[in-house]
Design a protein around this motif. Structure first.
Motif, PDB file in Angstrom:
ATOM      1  N   ARG A 145      18.361 -27.902 -38.844  1.00 18.35           N
ATOM      2  CA  ARG A 145      17.603 -29.086 -39.245  1.00 18.35           C
ATOM      3  C   ARG A 145      16.125 -28.717 -39.280  1.00 18.35           C
ATOM      4  O   ARG A 145      15.664 -27.868 -38.508  1.00 18.35           O
ATOM      5  N   ARG A 146      15.384 -29.355 -40.148  1.00 18.09           N
ATOM      6  CA  ARG A 146      13.956 -29.062 -40.295  1.00 18.09           C
ATOM      7  C   ARG A 146      13.150 -30.306 -39.966  1.00 18.09           C
ATOM      8  O   ARG A 146      13.505 -31.416 -40.381  1.00 18.09           O
TER       9      ARG A 146
ATOM     10  N   LEU B 161      16.114 -37.079 -36.268  1.00 17.06           N
ATOM     11  CA  LEU B 161      16.801 -35.791 -36.209  1.00 17.06           C
ATOM     12  C   LEU B 161      18.292 -35.966 -35.970  1.00 17.06           C
ATOM     13  O   LEU B 161      19.113 -35.200 -36.487  1.00 17.06           O
ATOM     14  N   GLN B 162      18.655 -36.965 -35.190  1.00 19.32           N
ATOM     15  CA  GLN B 162      20.072 -37.224 -34.955  1.00 19.32           C
ATOM     16  C   GLN B 162      20.750 -37.861 -36.166  1.00 19.32           C
ATOM     17  O   GLN B 162      21.976 -37.812 -36.286  1.00 19.32           O
TER      18      GLN B 162
ATOM     19  N   PRO C 155      16.328 -33.057 -26.668  1.00 24.19           N
ATOM     20  CA  PRO C 155      17.173 -31.871 -26.500  1.00 24.19           C
ATOM     21  C   PRO C 155      17.155 -30.992 -27.761  1.00 24.19           C
ATOM     22  O   PRO C 155      17.163 -31.500 -28.888  1.00 24.19           O
ATOM     23  N   TYR C 156      17.167 -29.706 -27.526  1.00 22.87           N
ATOM     24  CA  TYR C 156      17.154 -28.768 -28.645  1.00 22.87           C
ATOM     25  C   TYR C 156      18.344 -28.971 -29.575  1.00 22.87           C
ATOM     26  O   TYR C 156      18.247 -28.741 -30.784  1.00 22.87           O
ATOM     27  N   ARG C 157      19.466 -29.412 -29.037  1.00 25.31           N
ATOM     28  CA  ARG C 157      20.658 -29.575 -29.873  1.00 25.31           C
ATOM     29  C   ARG C 157      20.433 -30.561 -31.002  1.00 25.31           C
ATOM     30  O   ARG C 157      21.151 -30.529 -32.003  1.00 25.31           O
ATOM     31  N   TRP C 158      19.466 -31.483 -30.868  1.00 23.01           N
ATOM     32  CA  TRP C 158      19.194 -32.430 -31.945  1.00 23.01           C
ATOM     33  C   TRP C 158      18.479 -31.757 -33.119  1.00 23.01           C
ATOM     34  O   TRP C 158      18.539 -32.243 -34.234  1.00 23.01           O
TER      35      TRP C 158
END
Length: 332
Positions: free
Chosen positions: A269-270, A238-239, A261-264
């Motif tokens: 992003r899916r 995801l990052q 973390p949700y920010r990732w």
């Protein structure tokens, strides 16, 4: 080569009967069968055991030995391929909406249906496919799962990909990498740390960059196809993707995904998974395989060395795909 229970080694078993195929089915003389990580999940008990001995193998290449009543379009001697999806009900909502891969009653080759680690196999004629002539039997076998799942994952990533990450450079990744490169996509391959042989193969097949999964992506990726069954790689993937990018989990089994973390995930992003395959997937990918000169990197084992092939797969002893080639004869 039969599995009697999870955790047990495969056993060579001779069967002297050759049942005629049931209506709508065909009997095949197996010439080659790919060895897939899903077979390891079955051996290790990570897939529910069906409660009876199992003949694994769902990348079957063979010739038609007999056809049952009602089978049309096939003749004895035709070369065919049999994939993972072996039967669906045809009546449920997923089947009727083009998502037969999600049929709750589906039965799978080498799990619920006896598979291709054998001299003979039986298959529903609806789930049998013609194979591109440009591949010999061993070369064609990986197309039937590694190729098909790679193709479904690639399609799930969405159109217009310019930079694609492949994590776990095994049988599926080495095939779909070639498709992506020939369609103009820049491929970044991530292998087990230190697996220089797989990294070298990725570069040979056109990857722009190849390195270990412990390394950061050198540029934001449009999508990552995650073939390694390691849930801890999902946050990493995801990052690695840009905002709006997609991470596709392509295995039938994966270890637990840790919290992150949700920010990732944020930035649209899916995170998606693919499950099994449809006959439409098979038809589409086999057309592509007939048109593109794909190189299937295969390591051949005799049928009786199926356990060794699985052990080698588990320990990353080869690059590409393992294939069992049938040369056994029954005892007199």
């Amino acid at each position: 080569m039969r599995l009697s229970a999870p955790g047990q080694p495969l056993q060579l078993t001779w069967r002297l009967d050759r049942p005629a195929p049931a209506p709508g089915h065909m009997r095949l003389r197996v010439s080659a069968c790919g060895v897939c990580r899903t077979d390891l999940h079955l051996l290790d008990g990570e897939l529910p055991f069906p409660g009876h001995p199992v003949v694994p193998g769902h990348e079957i290449v063979g010739t038609v030995d007999a056809v049952g009543p009602g089978v049309t379009g096939w003749a004895v001697g035709d070369r065919v391929g049999v994939p993972w999806l072996g039967w669906t009900c045809g009546r449920c909502e997923p089947c009727l909406s083009g998502r037969e891969n999600l049929c709750p009653q589906a039965r799978f080759t080498g799990w619920h249906i006896e598979g291709g680690y054998a001299d003979l196999a039986w298959a529903d004629a609806r789930y049998v496919f013609r194979l591109p002539e440009r591949y010999d039997d061993a070369e064609a076998a990986p197309l039937l799962c590694a190729g098909l799942i790679g193709w479904r994952a690639y399609q799930a990533a969405g159109p217009g990909l310019k930079r694609l990450g492949l994590v776990g450079f095994g049988a599926a990744a080495h095939l779909i990498a070639q498709v992506a490169v020939q369609q103009g996509c820049e491929v970044h391959a991530f292998t087990r740390p230190g697996d220089t042989a797989a990294q070298a193969l990725a570069r040979q097949l056109g990857a722009t960059w190849a390195g270990g999964s412990d390394e950061a992506a050198t540029a934001p990726l449009d999508a990552v196809l995650l073939f390694a069954p390691a849930g801890e790689l999902v946050p990493w993937a995801l990052q690695a993707v840009r905002p709006g990018g997609t991470v596709v989990c392509a295995g039938i089994h994966m270890s637990d995904i840790p919290s992150f973390p949700y920010r990732w995930l944020w930035g649209e992003r899916r995170l998606v998974s693919v499950a099994n395959l449809t006959r439409a997937d098979a038809e589409a990918f086999l057309r592509v395989a007939a048109e593109l000169p794909l190189r299937t990197q295969v390591h051949r084992y005799p049928l009786t060395q199926a356990q060794q092939a699985l052990d080698d797969l588990r320990h990353g002893a080869f690059t590409g795909a393992a294939v069992l080639c049938n040369s056994t004869e029954p005892p007199p």
